[in-house]
Design a protein around this motif. Structure first.
Motif, PDB file in Angstrom:
ATOM      1  N   LEU A  79      -7.939  22.478  14.556  1.00 51.27           N
ATOM      2  CA  LEU A  79      -8.208  21.083  14.221  1.00 51.27           C
ATOM      3  C   LEU A  79      -8.232  20.904  12.702  1.00 51.27           C
ATOM      4  O   LEU A  79      -7.658  19.951  12.173  1.00 51.27           O
ATOM      5  CB  LEU A  79      -9.532  20.635  14.834  1.00 51.27           C
ATOM      6  N   ILE A  80      -8.883  21.817  12.017  1.00 49.58           N
ATOM      7  CA  ILE A  80      -8.915  21.724  10.555  1.00 49.58           C
ATOM      8  C   ILE A  80      -7.498  21.832   9.991  1.00 49.58           C
ATOM      9  O   ILE A  80      -7.118  21.097   9.076  1.00 49.58           O
ATOM     10  CB  ILE A  80      -9.814  22.821   9.965  1.00 49.58           C
ATOM     11  N   GLY A  81      -6.713  22.736  10.546  1.00 49.16           N
ATOM     12  CA  GLY A  81      -5.367  22.965  10.023  1.00 49.16           C
ATOM     13  C   GLY A  81      -4.315  21.984  10.479  1.00 49.16           C
ATOM     14  O   GLY A  81      -3.142  22.151  10.143  1.00 49.16           O
ATOM     15  N   PHE A 109     -11.376  16.344   5.941  1.00 51.52           N
ATOM     16  CA  PHE A 109     -11.124  15.568   4.720  1.00 51.52           C
ATOM     17  C   PHE A 109     -10.880  16.516   3.545  1.00 51.52           C
ATOM     18  O   PHE A 109      -9.966  16.311   2.734  1.00 51.52           O
ATOM     19  CB  PHE A 109     -12.317  14.660   4.408  1.00 51.52           C
ATOM     20  N   ALA A 110     -11.714  17.560   3.441  1.00 52.07           N
ATOM     21  CA  ALA A 110     -11.594  18.496   2.325  1.00 52.07           C
ATOM     22  C   ALA A 110     -10.285  19.269   2.402  1.00 52.07           C
ATOM     23  O   ALA A 110      -9.596  19.452   1.385  1.00 52.07           O
ATOM     24  CB  ALA A 110     -12.790  19.456   2.330  1.00 52.07           C
ATOM     25  N   HIS A 111      -9.930  19.724   3.584  1.00 54.08           N
ATOM     26  CA  HIS A 111      -8.671  20.455   3.762  1.00 54.08           C
ATOM     27  C   HIS A 111      -7.493  19.619   3.295  1.00 54.08           C
ATOM     28  O   HIS A 111      -6.601  20.100   2.588  1.00 54.08           O
ATOM     29  CB  HIS A 111      -8.502  20.833   5.239  1.00 54.08           C
ATOM     30  N   ASP A 112      -7.495  18.351   3.676  1.00 55.77           N
ATOM     31  CA  ASP A 112      -6.370  17.483   3.321  1.00 55.77           C
ATOM     32  C   ASP A 112      -6.353  17.148   1.835  1.00 55.77           C
ATOM     33  O   ASP A 112      -5.324  16.715   1.305  1.00 55.77           O
ATOM     34  CB  ASP A 112      -6.420  16.204   4.156  1.00 55.77           C
ATOM     35  N   ALA A 113      -7.503  17.361   1.164  1.00 55.71           N
ATOM     36  CA  ALA A 113      -7.576  17.150  -0.279  1.00 55.71           C
ATOM     37  C   ALA A 113      -7.284  18.438  -1.054  1.00 55.71           C
ATOM     38  O   ALA A 113      -7.395  18.464  -2.281  1.00 55.71           O
ATOM     39  CB  ALA A 113      -8.957  16.619  -0.661  1.00 55.71           C
ATOM     40  N   GLY A 114      -6.910  19.482  -0.327  1.00 54.78           N
ATOM     41  CA  GLY A 114      -6.539  20.728  -0.982  1.00 54.78           C
ATOM     42  C   GLY A 114      -7.663  21.726  -1.175  1.00 54.78           C
ATOM     43  O   GLY A 114      -7.482  22.745  -1.852  1.00 54.78           O
ATOM     44  N   PHE A 115      -8.835  21.463  -0.577  1.00 62.45           N
ATOM     45  CA  PHE A 115      -9.947  22.402  -0.697  1.00 62.45           C
ATOM     46  C   PHE A 115      -9.687  23.615   0.202  1.00 62.45           C
ATOM     47  O   PHE A 115      -9.233  23.463   1.344  1.00 62.45           O
ATOM     48  CB  PHE A 115     -11.258  21.754  -0.243  1.00 62.45           C
ATOM     49  N   PRO A 116     -10.026  24.804  -0.252  1.00 63.67           N
ATOM     50  CA  PRO A 116      -9.963  25.953   0.649  1.00 63.67           C
ATOM     51  C   PRO A 116     -11.124  25.895   1.638  1.00 63.67           C
ATOM     52  O   PRO A 116     -12.257  25.597   1.255  1.00 63.67           O
ATOM     53  CB  PRO A 116     -10.116  27.148  -0.299  1.00 63.67           C
ATOM     54  N   ILE A 117     -10.851  26.140   2.892  1.00 64.52           N
ATOM     55  CA  ILE A 117     -11.897  26.171   3.922  1.00 64.52           C
ATOM     56  C   ILE A 117     -12.119  27.636   4.266  1.00 64.52           C
ATOM     57  O   ILE A 117     -11.352  28.240   5.017  1.00 64.52           O
ATOM     58  CB  ILE A 117     -11.495  25.355   5.167  1.00 64.52           C
ATOM     59  N   ARG A 155     -16.903  14.993  -5.991  1.00 64.56           N
ATOM     60  CA  ARG A 155     -16.994  15.636  -7.308  1.00 64.56           C
ATOM     61  C   ARG A 155     -15.908  16.691  -7.505  1.00 64.56           C
ATOM     62  O   ARG A 155     -15.851  17.312  -8.570  1.00 64.56           O
ATOM     63  CB  ARG A 155     -18.373  16.284  -7.470  1.00 64.56           C
ATOM     64  N   ASP A 156     -15.064  16.881  -6.501  1.00 64.36           N
ATOM     65  CA  ASP A 156     -14.035  17.922  -6.542  1.00 64.36           C
ATOM     66  C   ASP A 156     -14.663  19.289  -6.840  1.00 64.36           C
ATOM     67  O   ASP A 156     -14.098  20.120  -7.554  1.00 64.36           O
ATOM     68  CB  ASP A 156     -12.963  17.597  -7.580  1.00 64.36           C
ATOM     69  N   ASP A 157     -15.834  19.491  -6.255  1.00 64.34           N
ATOM     70  CA  ASP A 157     -16.591  20.729  -6.439  1.00 64.34           C
ATOM     71  C   ASP A 157     -16.290  21.648  -5.258  1.00 64.34           C
ATOM     72  O   ASP A 157     -16.951  21.600  -4.228  1.00 64.34           O
ATOM     73  CB  ASP A 157     -18.088  20.403  -6.523  1.00 64.34           C
ATOM     74  N   ARG A 158     -15.278  22.474  -5.408  1.00 66.54           N
ATOM     75  CA  ARG A 158     -14.801  23.272  -4.279  1.00 66.54           C
ATOM     76  C   ARG A 158     -15.767  24.409  -3.929  1.00 66.54           C
ATOM     77  O   ARG A 158     -15.979  24.704  -2.753  1.00 66.54           O
ATOM     78  CB  ARG A 158     -13.397  23.782  -4.571  1.00 66.54           C
ATOM     79  N   GLU A 159     -16.336  25.015  -4.930  1.00 65.36           N
ATOM     80  CA  GLU A 159     -17.317  26.060  -4.648  1.00 65.36           C
ATOM     81  C   GLU A 159     -18.550  25.459  -3.995  1.00 65.36           C
ATOM     82  O   GLU A 159     -19.084  25.999  -3.018  1.00 65.36           O
ATOM     83  CB  GLU A 159     -17.693  26.790  -5.939  1.00 65.36           C
ATOM     84  N   GLY A 160     -19.003  24.327  -4.527  1.00 66.06           N
ATOM     85  CA  GLY A 160     -20.158  23.654  -3.947  1.00 66.06           C
ATOM     86  C   GLY A 160     -19.896  23.179  -2.538  1.00 66.06           C
ATOM     87  O   GLY A 160     -20.787  23.203  -1.679  1.00 66.06           O
ATOM     88  N   PHE A 161     -18.652  22.764  -2.283  1.00 68.74           N
ATOM     89  CA  PHE A 161     -18.315  22.346  -0.924  1.00 68.74           C
ATOM     90  C   PHE A 161     -18.415  23.523   0.036  1.00 68.74           C
ATOM     91  O   PHE A 161     -18.901  23.384   1.161  1.00 68.74           O
ATOM     92  CB  PHE A 161     -16.905  21.760  -0.865  1.00 68.74           C
ATOM     93  N   SER A 215     -18.810  33.982   5.380  1.00 68.87           N
ATOM     94  CA  SER A 215     -17.450  33.623   5.737  1.00 68.87           C
ATOM     95  C   SER A 215     -17.293  33.456   7.242  1.00 68.87           C
ATOM     96  O   SER A 215     -16.389  32.781   7.698  1.00 68.87           O
ATOM     97  CB  SER A 215     -16.470  34.682   5.232  1.00 68.87           C
ATOM     98  N   ILE A 216     -18.172  34.078   8.020  1.00 64.84           N
ATOM     99  CA  ILE A 216     -18.088  33.989   9.474  1.00 64.84           C
ATOM    100  C   ILE A 216     -19.465  33.627  10.028  1.00 64.84           C
ATOM    101  O   ILE A 216     -20.444  34.299   9.739  1.00 64.84           O
ATOM    102  CB  ILE A 216     -17.611  35.315  10.099  1.00 64.84           C
ATOM    103  N   ILE A 217     -19.516  32.559  10.798  1.00 60.29           N
ATOM    104  CA  ILE A 217     -20.764  32.126  11.429  1.00 60.29           C
ATOM    105  C   ILE A 217     -20.514  32.045  12.920  1.00 60.29           C
ATOM    106  O   ILE A 217     -19.741  31.210  13.391  1.00 60.29           O
ATOM    107  CB  ILE A 217     -21.236  30.758  10.888  1.00 60.29           C
ATOM    108  N   SER A 218     -21.135  32.928  13.671  1.00 61.82           N
ATOM    109  CA  SER A 218     -20.903  32.975  15.112  1.00 61.82           C
ATOM    110  C   SER A 218     -21.635  31.838  15.811  1.00 61.82           C
ATOM    111  O   SER A 218     -22.657  31.338  15.328  1.00 61.82           O
ATOM    112  CB  SER A 218     -21.365  34.313  15.683  1.00 61.82           C
ATOM    113  N   ARG A 219     -21.111  31.441  16.952  1.00 65.34           N
ATOM    114  CA  ARG A 219     -21.758  30.399  17.742  1.00 65.34           C
ATOM    115  C   ARG A 219     -22.905  31.020  18.542  1.00 65.34           C
ATOM    116  O   ARG A 219     -22.824  32.167  18.967  1.00 65.34           O
ATOM    117  CB  ARG A 219     -20.740  29.751  18.683  1.00 65.34           C
ATOM    118  N   HIS A 220     -23.961  30.233  18.730  1.00 68.37           N
ATOM    119  CA  HIS A 220     -25.080  30.739  19.525  1.00 68.37           C
ATOM    120  C   HIS A 220     -24.633  30.940  20.970  1.00 68.37           C
ATOM    121  O   HIS A 220     -23.703  30.274  21.439  1.00 68.37           O
ATOM    122  CB  HIS A 220     -26.269  29.777  19.450  1.00 68.37           C
TER     123      HIS A 220
END
Length: 293
Positions: free
Chosen positions: A282-284, A263-271, A219-225, A12-17
């Motif tokens: 930016l995403i929001g 694109f995914a956010h605007d299609a209703g995918f959870p980020i 594919r509207d695959d939210r888990e896969g996304f 859920s959290i990926i830190s920047r190098h």
């Protein structure tokens, strides 16, 4: 899919190098901004110089994102918008049928001469411009970019692998709602097979991941996304944290995964992936519509 689909455990959290400590960062960014203004003035007589301006504006946006990872303050949003405007202007000047074109950049309407094709009118610049426009939610600019003929991107003789052109055709088809999208995406993915490309590292880490993300969106695959987004950010981190690239501002934000996340956010995918590589504001769409772009 092939071996590139080997998944990294969802995080859920990926830190920047780590980046080197930026001394007087604001002063350095101000100097870069002054350079942008000088270059923009020169570009008003030679539109091909916009390609060089794009590189500088991207460095400013990357620097701003180091100081403000979530893009929560106006100067960071402003920097990304300026880079987006310059990227779009490269192709507006290349494709106009008039002798000049008016483009809004950095809060000013500026007039640039038509250029036709030149060295910056290439697949790499087009993808950057497209991803920036997607992150800034600039629908009209996305549509204009999708009308740029792929043949024009081939004209300058740059040695770009074929998968760039197939991927661009795929994105143009996706945005414009054209036919044959699935087949084009499969062709793009197949063209990036690490066993067939000359330099598999940047392909696996940077080029392929947004293809997989788009595949999951279609594919509207939210888990896969979610898994694909995690993989994309982790691969971005692995690539840019290499000792030969770790100080480059180009690695501060994962622009291609960011665009697909938008694109995914605007299609209703959870980020659900949080990362300094993905500015949350930016995403929001937090800043969209705050000022004319």
């Amino acid at each position: 899919m092939n071996s590139k689909e080997k998944e990294i455990a969802l995080a859920s959290i990926i830190s920047r190098h780590p980046f080197p400590v930026m001394g007087n960062a604001e002063a350095g960014l101000a100097m870069l901004q002054e350079d942008v203004e000088r270059r923009l003035e020169k570009a008003e007589t030679n539109g091909a110089l916009l390609g060089d301006v794009l590189g500088t504006t991207l460095r400013i946006a990357g620097g701003r994102s180091l100081l403000d990872p979530q893009a929560s303050i106006f100067p960071t949003w402003d920097a990304w918008v300026t880079a987006m405007q310059v990227g779009s202007a490269v192709f507006a000047t290349a494709t106009t049928t008039e002798d000049h074109v008016v483009c809004r950049i950095a809060h000013k309407d500026r007039t640039f001469p038509a250029t036709g094709g030149h060295r910056h009118v290439n697949p790499g610049t087009w993808l950057t411009a497209f991803y920036l426009a997607a992150a800034c939610r600039e629908r009209e600019r996305l549509t204009a970019l999708c009308k740029v003929p792929v043949s024009l991107l081939r004209e300058n003789g740059s040695a770009f692998p074929e998968y760039y052109y197939i991927w661009i055709d795929t994105l143009q088809t996706y945005w414009q709602g054209g036919t044959g999208l699935g087949d084009k995406l499969v062709a793009a993915i197949n063209a990036t097979d690490p066993e067939t490309v000359a330099d598999p590292v940047p392909v696996q880490h940077l080029i392929y991941p947004p293809m997989e993300m788009l595949h999951r969106i279609l594919r509207d695959d939210r888990e896969g996304f979610g898994r694909a987004l995690t993989n994309a950010v982790e691969w971005h981190k692995r690539y840019w944290s290499h000792e030969s690239r770790e100080t480059q501002l180009a690695g501060a934000v994962a622009i291609a995964p960011l665009a697909m996340a938008c694109f995914a956010h605007d299609a209703g995918f959870p980020i659900e992936v949080e990362s300094e590589y993905l500015p949350a504001a930016l995403i929001g769409r937090n800043w969209c519509g705050e000022f004319p772009t």
